[in-house]
Design a protein around this motif. Sequence first.
Motif, PDB file in Angstrom:
ATOM      1  N   TRP A  78       0.832  -1.207   0.000  1.00  0.00           N
ATOM      2  CA  TRP A  78       0.000   0.000   0.000  1.00  0.00           C
ATOM      3  C   TRP A  78       0.868   1.259   0.000  1.00  0.00           C
ATOM      4  CZ3 TRP A  78      -0.128   3.661   3.938  1.00  0.00           C
ATOM      5  CH2 TRP A  78      -1.048   4.697   3.752  1.00  0.00           C
ATOM      6  N   TRP A  79       1.902   1.242   0.809  1.00  0.00           N
ATOM      7  CA  TRP A  79       2.805   2.383   0.900  1.00  0.00           C
ATOM      8  C   TRP A  79       3.503   2.612  -0.438  1.00  0.00           C
ATOM      9  CZ3 TRP A  79       7.880   2.309   4.150  1.00  0.00           C
ATOM     10  CH2 TRP A  79       8.395   3.585   4.245  1.00  0.00           C
ATOM     11  N   LEU A  80       3.964   1.533  -1.065  1.00  0.00           N
ATOM     12  CA  LEU A  80       4.639   1.651  -2.353  1.00  0.00           C
ATOM     13  C   LEU A  80       3.710   2.215  -3.416  1.00  0.00           C
ATOM     14  CD1 LEU A  80       7.176   1.049  -4.074  1.00  0.00           C
ATOM     15  CD2 LEU A  80       6.165  -1.177  -4.546  1.00  0.00           C
ATOM     16  N   VAL A  81       2.493   1.727  -3.482  1.00  0.00           N
ATOM     17  CA  VAL A  81       1.530   2.233  -4.464  1.00  0.00           C
ATOM     18  C   VAL A  81       1.213   3.702  -4.196  1.00  0.00           C
ATOM     19  CG1 VAL A  81      -0.875   2.042  -5.239  1.00  0.00           C
ATOM     20  CG2 VAL A  81       0.537   0.007  -5.042  1.00  0.00           C
ATOM     21  N   ALA A  82       1.048   4.059  -2.933  1.00  0.00           N
ATOM     22  CA  ALA A  82       0.737   5.449  -2.595  1.00  0.00           C
ATOM     23  C   ALA A  82       1.890   6.384  -2.947  1.00  0.00           C
ATOM     24  CB  ALA A  82       0.413   5.566  -1.104  1.00  0.00           C
ATOM     25  N   VAL A  83       3.111   5.935  -2.808  1.00  0.00           N
ATOM     26  CA  VAL A  83       4.263   6.777  -3.116  1.00  0.00           C
ATOM     27  C   VAL A  83       4.469   6.900  -4.621  1.00  0.00           C
ATOM     28  CG1 VAL A  83       6.783   6.879  -2.951  1.00  0.00           C
ATOM     29  CG2 VAL A  83       5.437   6.386  -0.935  1.00  0.00           C
ATOM     30  N   VAL A  84       4.299   5.790  -5.345  1.00  0.00           N
ATOM     31  CA  VAL A  84       4.573   5.787  -6.779  1.00  0.00           C
ATOM     32  C   VAL A  84       3.482   6.495  -7.575  1.00  0.00           C
ATOM     33  CG1 VAL A  84       4.818   4.263  -8.779  1.00  0.00           C
ATOM     34  CG2 VAL A  84       6.023   3.751  -6.672  1.00  0.00           C
ATOM     35  N   ARG A  85       2.233   6.352  -7.143  1.00  0.00           N
ATOM     36  CA  ARG A  85       1.120   6.917  -7.901  1.00  0.00           C
ATOM     37  C   ARG A  85       1.175   8.445  -7.875  1.00  0.00           C
ATOM     38  NH1 ARG A  85      -4.713   5.942  -5.671  1.00  0.00           N
ATOM     39  NH2 ARG A  85      -3.658   6.972  -3.981  1.00  0.00           N
ATOM     40  N   ARG A  86       1.000   9.020  -9.033  1.00  0.00           N
ATOM     41  CA  ARG A  86       0.967  10.476  -9.119  1.00  0.00           C
ATOM     42  C   ARG A  86      -0.463  10.955  -8.952  1.00  0.00           C
ATOM     43  NH1 ARG A  86       4.708  12.695 -13.983  1.00  0.00           N
ATOM     44  NH2 ARG A  86       6.684  12.292 -12.960  1.00  0.00           N
ATOM     45  N   ARG A  87      -0.633  11.950  -8.175  1.00  0.00           N
ATOM     46  CA  ARG A  87      -1.956  12.504  -7.967  1.00  0.00           C
ATOM     47  C   ARG A  87      -2.241  13.630  -8.950  1.00  0.00           C
ATOM     48  NH1 ARG A  87      -4.181   9.990  -3.963  1.00  0.00           N
ATOM     49  NH2 ARG A  87      -2.979   9.321  -2.199  1.00  0.00           N
ATOM     50  N   ARG A  88      -1.212  14.277  -9.423  1.00  0.00           N
ATOM     51  CA  ARG A  88      -1.380  15.398 -10.341  1.00  0.00           C
ATOM     52  C   ARG A  88      -1.000  14.988 -11.748  1.00  0.00           C
ATOM     53  NH1 ARG A  88       0.933  20.823  -7.562  1.00  0.00           N
ATOM     54  NH2 ARG A  88      -1.100  21.564  -6.923  1.00  0.00           N
ATOM     55  N   LEU A  89      -1.597  15.659 -12.679  1.00  0.00           N
ATOM     56  CA  LEU A  89      -1.302  15.424 -14.084  1.00  0.00           C
ATOM     57  C   LEU A  89      -0.106  16.288 -14.471  1.00  0.00           C
ATOM     58  CD1 LEU A  89      -2.413  13.876 -16.492  1.00  0.00           C
ATOM     59  CD2 LEU A  89      -3.807  15.836 -17.028  1.00  0.00           C
ATOM     60  N   ALA A  90       0.929  15.673 -14.999  1.00  0.00           N
ATOM     61  CA  ALA A  90       2.160  16.395 -15.319  1.00  0.00           C
ATOM     62  C   ALA A  90       2.039  17.183 -16.619  1.00  0.00           C
ATOM     63  CB  ALA A  90       3.336  15.429 -15.410  1.00  0.00           C
ATOM     64  N   GLU A  91       1.318  16.638 -17.595  1.00  0.00           N
ATOM     65  CA  GLU A  91       1.196  17.316 -18.878  1.00  0.00           C
ATOM     66  C   GLU A  91      -0.137  16.980 -19.531  1.00  0.00           C
ATOM     67  OE1 GLU A  91       3.964  14.019 -21.124  1.00  0.00           O
ATOM     68  OE2 GLU A  91       4.832  15.909 -20.496  1.00  0.00           O
ATOM     69  N   VAL A  92      -0.588  17.887 -20.399  1.00  0.00           N
ATOM     70  CA  VAL A  92      -1.845  17.726 -21.127  1.00  0.00           C
ATOM     71  C   VAL A  92      -1.514  17.710 -22.612  1.00  0.00           C
ATOM     72  CG1 VAL A  92      -4.090  18.770 -21.625  1.00  0.00           C
ATOM     73  CG2 VAL A  92      -3.143  18.897 -19.321  1.00  0.00           C
ATOM     74  N   LEU A  93      -2.101  16.753 -23.321  1.00  0.00           N
ATOM     75  CA  LEU A  93      -1.904  16.642 -24.761  1.00  0.00           C
ATOM     76  C   LEU A  93      -2.881  17.590 -25.458  1.00  0.00           C
ATOM     77  CD1 LEU A  93      -0.412  15.177 -27.031  1.00  0.00           C
ATOM     78  CD2 LEU A  93      -2.230  13.483 -27.009  1.00  0.00           C
ATOM     79  N   VAL A  94      -2.321  18.556 -26.182  1.00  0.00           N
ATOM     80  CA  VAL A  94      -3.124  19.553 -26.891  1.00  0.00           C
ATOM     81  C   VAL A  94      -3.167  19.177 -28.367  1.00  0.00           C
ATOM     82  CG1 VAL A  94      -3.312  21.994 -27.493  1.00  0.00           C
ATOM     83  CG2 VAL A  94      -2.456  21.332 -25.242  1.00  0.00           C
ATOM     84  N   ASP A  95      -4.368  19.114 -28.915  1.00  0.00           N
ATOM     85  CA  ASP A  95      -4.542  18.809 -30.334  1.00  0.00           C
ATOM     86  C   ASP A  95      -4.284  20.088 -31.126  1.00  0.00           C
ATOM     87  OD1 ASP A  95      -5.136  17.693 -32.753  1.00  0.00           O
ATOM     88  OD2 ASP A  95      -7.322  17.732 -32.451  1.00  0.00           O
ATOM     89  N   THR A  96      -3.259  20.065 -31.960  1.00  0.00           N
ATOM     90  CA  THR A  96      -2.908  21.259 -32.737  1.00  0.00           C
ATOM     91  C   THR A  96      -3.630  21.311 -34.078  1.00  0.00           C
ATOM     92  OG1 THR A  96      -0.983  20.089 -33.618  1.00  0.00           O
ATOM     93  CG2 THR A  96      -0.645  21.477 -31.672  1.00  0.00           C
TER      94      THR A  96
END
Length: 192
Positions: A78-96
């Motif tokens: 549980w601790w490993l999953v909680a540490v590894v999982r990202r809660r925030r989105l690092a980047e958004v894919l924008v359709d150009t």
Amino acid sequence: MLRIVNRVLIGFTGLVLLVLGGSVLAVGLGVRPPSWWIYDGRHDVLLSTAERTKWRDQGWWWPAVIAALAVLLLLALWWLVAVVRRRRLAEVLVDTGDGAGALLRGKALEGVLAAESARLDGVEHANVHLTGRRSLPAARVRLLLAPHVDPGYALRLLTVEALAHARDSAGLAALPAEVRLSGAKHRAERVT
């Protein structure tokens, strides 16, 4: 909260391992341990044969050991999953529009969305976090409203203005949002 628990657990585990490892090293190098320590000298073992086999014939011993180890394993996973999982989105894919895409930093979109939300009528403070996948982001918005503001009005403004602008500027088909509203509490002031 998870960050604090993570730091406390890592610090405690590190301290225990440092003390035990340092003591084993010190005793191995010939330092005489105190009389209350778990082993006496350089050629002593941590668990003697009598200590290791003391509870072997008891029916409850092995199920208790296996249950305790299983609980420790589940807590560690549980601790490993909680540490590894990202809660925030690092980047958004924008359709150009040209078949290729561009990547927009998640923090940049969060900052713009929070700034535009904070400028809405009656909003005293806004906090935004992006979650989800980079092709399908979602927003978590927290708004601190002035005491006189109707929450429905503030939610409508957020949806029509700030979220719509963010969705359109990033070229997203949809930007679902979870919005939490709270009212600002002001102290009563004495009028003289």
